[in-house]
Scaffold this motif. Structure first.
Motif, PDB file in Angstrom:
ATOM      1  N   SER A 175      14.874   4.897 -10.914  1.00 43.01           N
ATOM      2  CA  SER A 175      14.820   5.148 -12.196  1.00 43.01           C
ATOM      3  C   SER A 175      16.002   4.519 -12.965  1.00 43.01           C
ATOM      4  N   GLU A 176      17.139   4.194 -12.461  1.00 40.98           N
ATOM      5  CA  GLU A 176      18.115   3.520 -13.106  1.00 40.98           C
ATOM      6  C   GLU A 176      17.643   2.032 -13.379  1.00 40.98           C
ATOM      7  N   LEU A 177      16.915   1.453 -12.440  1.00 39.93           N
ATOM      8  CA  LEU A 177      16.488   0.094 -12.737  1.00 39.93           C
ATOM      9  C   LEU A 177      15.247   0.195 -13.671  1.00 39.93           C
ATOM     10  N   GLY A 178      14.932   1.286 -14.301  1.00 36.05           N
ATOM     11  CA  GLY A 178      13.813   1.235 -15.166  1.00 36.05           C
ATOM     12  C   GLY A 178      12.433   1.491 -14.733  1.00 36.05           C
ATOM     13  N   LEU A 179      12.178   1.929 -13.295  1.00 36.37           N
ATOM     14  CA  LEU A 179      11.038   2.071 -12.720  1.00 36.37           C
ATOM     15  C   LEU A 179      10.492   3.527 -13.154  1.00 36.37           C
ATOM     16  N   THR A 180       9.742   3.774 -13.938  1.00 38.92           N
ATOM     17  CA  THR A 180       9.497   5.069 -14.347  1.00 38.92           C
ATOM     18  C   THR A 180       8.412   5.750 -13.643  1.00 38.92           C
ATOM     19  N   ASP A 181       7.527   4.953 -12.883  1.00 38.71           N
ATOM     20  CA  ASP A 181       6.431   5.477 -12.265  1.00 38.71           C
ATOM     21  C   ASP A 181       6.477   5.477 -10.681  1.00 38.71           C
ATOM     22  N   PRO A 182       7.483   5.748 -10.087  1.00 38.30           N
ATOM     23  CA  PRO A 182       7.642   5.655  -8.725  1.00 38.30           C
ATOM     24  C   PRO A 182       6.549   5.937  -7.522  1.00 38.30           C
ATOM     25  N   SER A 232       0.572  -2.876  -7.793  1.00 36.32           N
ATOM     26  CA  SER A 232       0.175  -3.132  -9.067  1.00 36.32           C
ATOM     27  C   SER A 232       1.195  -3.445  -9.989  1.00 36.32           C
ATOM     28  N   TYR A 233       2.173  -3.529  -9.191  1.00 36.32           N
ATOM     29  CA  TYR A 233       3.521  -4.218 -10.044  1.00 36.32           C
ATOM     30  C   TYR A 233       3.779  -5.511 -10.529  1.00 36.32           C
ATOM     31  N   ASP A 244       0.833  -1.195   0.032  1.00 31.44           N
ATOM     32  CA  ASP A 244       0.124   0.050  -0.079  1.00 31.44           C
ATOM     33  C   ASP A 244       0.961   1.087  -0.095  1.00 31.44           C
ATOM     34  N   LEU A 245       2.215   1.101  -0.074  1.00 35.83           N
ATOM     35  CA  LEU A 245       3.121   2.219  -0.451  1.00 35.83           C
ATOM     36  C   LEU A 245       3.479   2.367  -1.844  1.00 35.83           C
ATOM     37  N   SER A 246       3.901   3.593  -2.144  1.00 33.38           N
ATOM     38  CA  SER A 246       4.439   3.748  -3.572  1.00 33.38           C
ATOM     39  C   SER A 246       5.636   3.197  -3.538  1.00 33.38           C
ATOM     40  N   ALA A 247       6.274   2.853  -4.772  1.00 25.02           N
ATOM     41  CA  ALA A 247       7.540   2.224  -4.923  1.00 25.02           C
ATOM     42  C   ALA A 247       8.492   3.178  -4.522  1.00 25.02           C
ATOM     43  N   HIS A 248       8.353   4.364  -4.470  1.00 29.19           N
ATOM     44  CA  HIS A 248       9.283   5.439  -3.917  1.00 29.19           C
ATOM     45  C   HIS A 248       9.323   5.174  -2.474  1.00 29.19           C
ATOM     46  N   ASP A 249       8.373   5.313  -1.790  1.00 32.38           N
ATOM     47  CA  ASP A 249       8.032   5.039  -0.225  1.00 32.38           C
ATOM     48  C   ASP A 249       8.826   3.946   0.003  1.00 32.38           C
ATOM     49  N   ASN A 250       8.461   2.697  -0.589  1.00 34.44           N
ATOM     50  CA  ASN A 250       9.069   1.459  -0.254  1.00 34.44           C
ATOM     51  C   ASN A 250      10.733   1.575  -0.373  1.00 34.44           C
ATOM     52  N   ALA A 251      11.096   2.126  -1.478  1.00 34.57           N
ATOM     53  CA  ALA A 251      12.494   2.466  -1.614  1.00 34.57           C
ATOM     54  C   ALA A 251      13.419   2.995  -0.683  1.00 34.57           C
ATOM     55  N   ARG A 252      12.641   4.114  -0.204  1.00 36.90           N
ATOM     56  CA  ARG A 252      13.277   4.995   0.736  1.00 36.90           C
ATOM     57  C   ARG A 252      12.902   4.430   2.103  1.00 36.90           C
ATOM     58  N   LEU A 253      12.517   3.394   2.493  1.00 35.53           N
ATOM     59  CA  LEU A 253      12.164   2.756   3.807  1.00 35.53           C
ATOM     60  C   LEU A 253      13.252   3.204   4.723  1.00 35.53           C
ATOM     61  N   GLY A 255       5.977  -9.027 -10.779  1.00 36.47           N
ATOM     62  CA  GLY A 255       7.009  -9.757  -9.818  1.00 36.47           C
ATOM     63  C   GLY A 255       8.204  -8.851 -10.332  1.00 36.47           C
ATOM     64  N   GLY A 256       8.795  -8.990 -11.388  1.00 37.07           N
ATOM     65  CA  GLY A 256       9.945  -8.553 -11.859  1.00 37.07           C
ATOM     66  C   GLY A 256      10.368  -6.947 -11.376  1.00 37.07           C
ATOM     67  N   GLU A 257       8.996  -6.248 -11.629  1.00 40.51           N
ATOM     68  CA  GLU A 257       9.297  -4.751 -11.168  1.00 40.51           C
ATOM     69  C   GLU A 257       9.577  -4.773  -9.709  1.00 40.51           C
ATOM     70  N   ARG A 258       8.820  -5.663  -8.901  1.00 36.30           N
ATOM     71  CA  ARG A 258       9.008  -5.536  -7.320  1.00 36.30           C
ATOM     72  C   ARG A 258      10.100  -5.956  -7.016  1.00 36.30           C
ATOM     73  N   GLN A 259      10.734  -6.736  -7.587  1.00 37.40           N
ATOM     74  CA  GLN A 259      11.974  -7.188  -6.989  1.00 37.40           C
ATOM     75  C   GLN A 259      12.945  -6.128  -7.243  1.00 37.40           C
ATOM     76  N   ARG A 260      12.988  -5.479  -8.506  1.00 36.49           N
ATOM     77  CA  ARG A 260      13.634  -4.121  -8.670  1.00 36.49           C
ATOM     78  C   ARG A 260      13.529  -3.056  -7.831  1.00 36.49           C
ATOM     79  N   VAL A 261      12.191  -2.944  -7.054  1.00 36.71           N
ATOM     80  CA  VAL A 261      11.958  -2.144  -6.142  1.00 36.71           C
ATOM     81  C   VAL A 261      12.624  -2.552  -4.995  1.00 36.71           C
ATOM     82  N   ALA A 262      12.386  -3.723  -4.548  1.00 36.09           N
ATOM     83  CA  ALA A 262      13.109  -4.236  -3.560  1.00 36.09           C
ATOM     84  C   ALA A 262      14.894  -3.999  -3.653  1.00 36.09           C
TER      85      ALA A 262
END
Ligand SMILES: Nc1ncnc2c1ncn2[C@@H]1O[C@H](COP(=O)(O)OP(=O)(O)OP(=O)(O)O)[C@@H](O)[C@H]1O
Ligand SMILES: [Mg+2]
Lengths: 422, 224
Positions: free
Chosen positions: B127-134, B140-141, B96-105, B143-150
């Protein structure tokens, strides 16, 4: 005091969250389990609202009835039930009370400690509202001098209470008796014209129609307290021989000392009973104090149980996100941060529940008050007092401190073990 | 900064006196990419958790100059926050958090002075990992995108070490290859030490060294 009661929750919040920003994670938890959270918030709100409504209502009732008895310093009737006499005079409830004769009334009226002695006469009604007979001076006393229009000057004029459906200038026939048993045709030939209106007094008298006591007596075929030579004069003094009797005399004493003195004197006569309605009500509240205590204990127990149930449920709920919490610890979040997230979730729920509970409790008290006011005519105020806010603040703080236990329980689970769980 | 790992006489005991992991001697020089493989139940996860200090163990674990085994639990946690990035098999993100909030945990509990830096780095890695909508919720991501967020989350605090437990097991071939590429690149670029558990030969092939765990015991494999 309220600030002091809120200190524990603020203290815990500061100690746990200082230096951290758990907000997004707390929001995520609230959103993730939104249905359950709504349910818990609602439960907390209802439990607290009951306590608040009971407190506010009880105080409103006390204030309302104290105000209702305000204009009735001393009431005299025949020996019997003090409660019946008070209900008949202050609350205009039909009660079984005996009649005082003309000599008794004269002895009260002539006492120098009585500024005014007003006989009352009941028995008729109009459209559900009681028609009460008395003297003009008592109407002035009730109205505190602020009658709109004028007082009645003869036996076919009437003054109405502030909440009566009748208006100045209206004509009406009284019905004999009260309620469903009222006989609408018995007094077909009697007609009154409304000439004045009382200001709001917050008593059942606001709904009453007040007429000269002579009119009530005459309507029922009794003597009217005056000899033929007096013509159409109304009001005191009355001829004791022609006085048909009154169930209650409201006395306006010259000061509080006079009220107590008069009560003592009158009660010494074995055919009279004098009561101070304010004192009777105070006694009533003293007797009801135990019942109130019991209700208070019951609502407190309910609140305690609801908080317990919610905290236990949160504990169970926390198992659902235990892997996430373990992950936090694994990536290096301190124990205190994890605590702040779990506790923050509980504290937000409790705070929302408390605010809703205060609003709901106030709403319930307001609805109850308006129902009571409509039913009895006694103006029962519904207001949030310090007591209710103190209850809410104390409740919130206690529950928030208790919420540390499930938070600690959730944060304490060994990381590796929790990470393995699926 | 880079960190190497030295294990001496490491021993992890399970309940009932069972020895779960035993490693007499393991040296991982700074900047090494180490693969760990072995049968299911061999003790790989237990070994990784011991190395990270989240399972109690006997013997000595040294990270660079730090004698990790001698630290208090609190200090170990702080050490992890500062030096280790973790990647899990099932990502363990907040849906329930954005990719950005997850990444900046890590910024949520890092010292105030480091927060801005972590946040910026999280965004940069995404953005380096190609996630354009942080700002989109991770729910809604793919599996591959999630692992890149992780992965972005693991790298946001600029760790010297990355620990990964089967990071590609939940992904299909294409997504797995992309994650392997990104993981290896992120470590190589900054000289980070990587310790990754995997059965995935593509991942193991990209490592400098692979150790095989059998029944809790370590054995070096022929370098790839
Ligand atoms: N606390 C513990 N007490 C006792 N036994 C344990 C404990 N933790 C793990 N084990 C056991 O130790 C063994 C190794 O577990 P571990 O998770 O490390 O295996 P793994 O190599 O990661 O396997 P997989 O490839 O299936 O993930 C398993 O048999 C597991 O059941
Ligand atoms: Mg494993």
């Amino acid at each position: 005091m309220i600030v002091l009661l809120l200190t524990p929750i603020v203290l815990v919040a500061v100690l746990l969250c200082r230096g951290y920003a758990p907000g997004p994670l707390v929001r995520a938890l609230l959103w993730r389990y939104r249905l359950v959270n709504c349910l818990f918030g609602g439960l907390i709100a209802v439990a607290l609202a009951m306590g608040i409504a009971v407190l506010a209502q009880e105080r409103g009732l006390r204030e309302g009835s104290a105000q209702a008895a305000d204009g009735f310093d001393l009431v005299v009737g025949t020996p019997g039930s003090e409660m019946d006499l008070m209900l008949a005079s202050v609350y205009l409830q039909p009660s079984r009370v005996g009649l005082l004769d003309g000599d008794r009334f004269a002895s009260i009226a002539e006492d120098p400690r009585a500024e005014l002695a007003a006989p009352l006469a009941f028995g008729d009604s109009h459209d559900g509202a009681p028609v009460v007979g008395t003297v003009a001076d008592f109407v002035t006393h009730l109205a505190r001098g602020a009658v709109q229009g004028r007082l009645f000057a003869n036996t076919s004029e009437a003054v109405v209470g502030a909440r009566s459906d009748l208006h100045i200038g209206d004509h009406f026939h009284p019905s004999h008796g009260h309620g469903h048993g009222a006989d609408h045709d018995a007094h077909e030939e009697v007609e009154f014209q409304v000439v004045g209106r009382l200001p709001l007094t917050g008593t059942p008298w606001d709904q009453a129609v007040i007429v000269p006591i002579e009119a009530v007596w005459e309507t029922h075929g009794l003597a009217n307290g005056h000899g033929a030579e007096e013509g159409t004069r109304i009001g005191a003094p009355f001829d004791p021989a022609l006085f048909p009797g009154t169930p209650a005399v409201v006395v306006v004493p010259r000061g509080m000392g006079a009220a107590y003195g008069l009560r003592t004197t009158l009660n010494q006569a074995d055919d009279m009973m004098a009561i101070l309605p304010g004192a009777v009500q105070a006694e009533l509240y003293r007797l009801m104090g135990d019942a109130r205590q019991a209700v208070t204990v019951l609502t407190s127990v309910t609140q305690g149980l609801v908080v317990l149930a919610v905290l236990v449920s949160l504990m169970i709920l926390s198992r659902l996100f235990q892997r996430q919490l373990a992950m936090l610890r694994a990536v290096g979040a301190p124990m205190r941060f994890v605590l702040s997230v779990v506790w923050g979730h509980a504290a937000v729920l409790l705070s929302i529940g408390t605010v809703l509970g205060v609003l709901l409790g106030y709403g319930a008290a307001a609805v109850l008050s308006s129902v009571l006011t409509a039913r009895t005519g006694v103006h029962v105020p519904a207001a949030l007092g310090v007591t209710e806010l103190r209850l809410a603040a104390g409740f919130l703080s206690a529950a928030a401190v208790a919420a540390l236990i499930p938070a600690w329980w959730a944060a304490r689970t060994p990381v590796a073990e929790a990470l393995r769980r699926n | 900064m880079t960190l190497g790992l030295t294990l001496t006489d490491l021993c992890v005991n399970g309940s009932g006196g069972r020895v779960l992991v035993q490693a007499a001697d393991l040296k991982v020089p700074p900047g090494t990419l180490l693969g760990i493989t072995g049968a299911s139940g061999a003790g790989k996860t237990t070994l990784l958790h011991a190395i990270a200090g989240i399972v109690p163990s006997e013997g000595s674990i040294r990270w660079g100059e730090t004698n990790f085994s001698k630290l208090s639990d609190h200090a170990r946690t702080a050490f992890r926050a500062r030096n280790m990035g973790m990647v899990f098999q099932d990502f363990l993100l907040f849906d329930d958090l954005s990719a950005h909030d997850n990444a900046r945990l890590a910024a949520m509990f890092a010292p105030r002075a480091e927060r801005a830096e972590i946040t910026v780095r999280a965004k940069q890695h995404l953005s380096e990992l190609g996630l354009t909508d942080p700002e989109r919720h991770v729910a809604s991501y793919s599996g591959g995108e999630r692992q890149r967020v992780a992965l972005a989350r693991a790298l946001a605090a600029d760790p010297a070490v990355v620990l990964a437990d089967e990071p590609t097991a939940a992904l299909d071939r294409r997504a797995a290859d992309r994650v392997i590429h990104d993981l290896v690149a992120a470590c190589r670029e900054r000289g980070r030490t990587l310790i990754a558990i995997s059965h995935d030969t593509h991942l193991l092939d990209a490592m400098d060294r692979v150790v095989h765990v059998t029944d809790g015991h370590l054995a070096a494999q022929v370098p790839a």
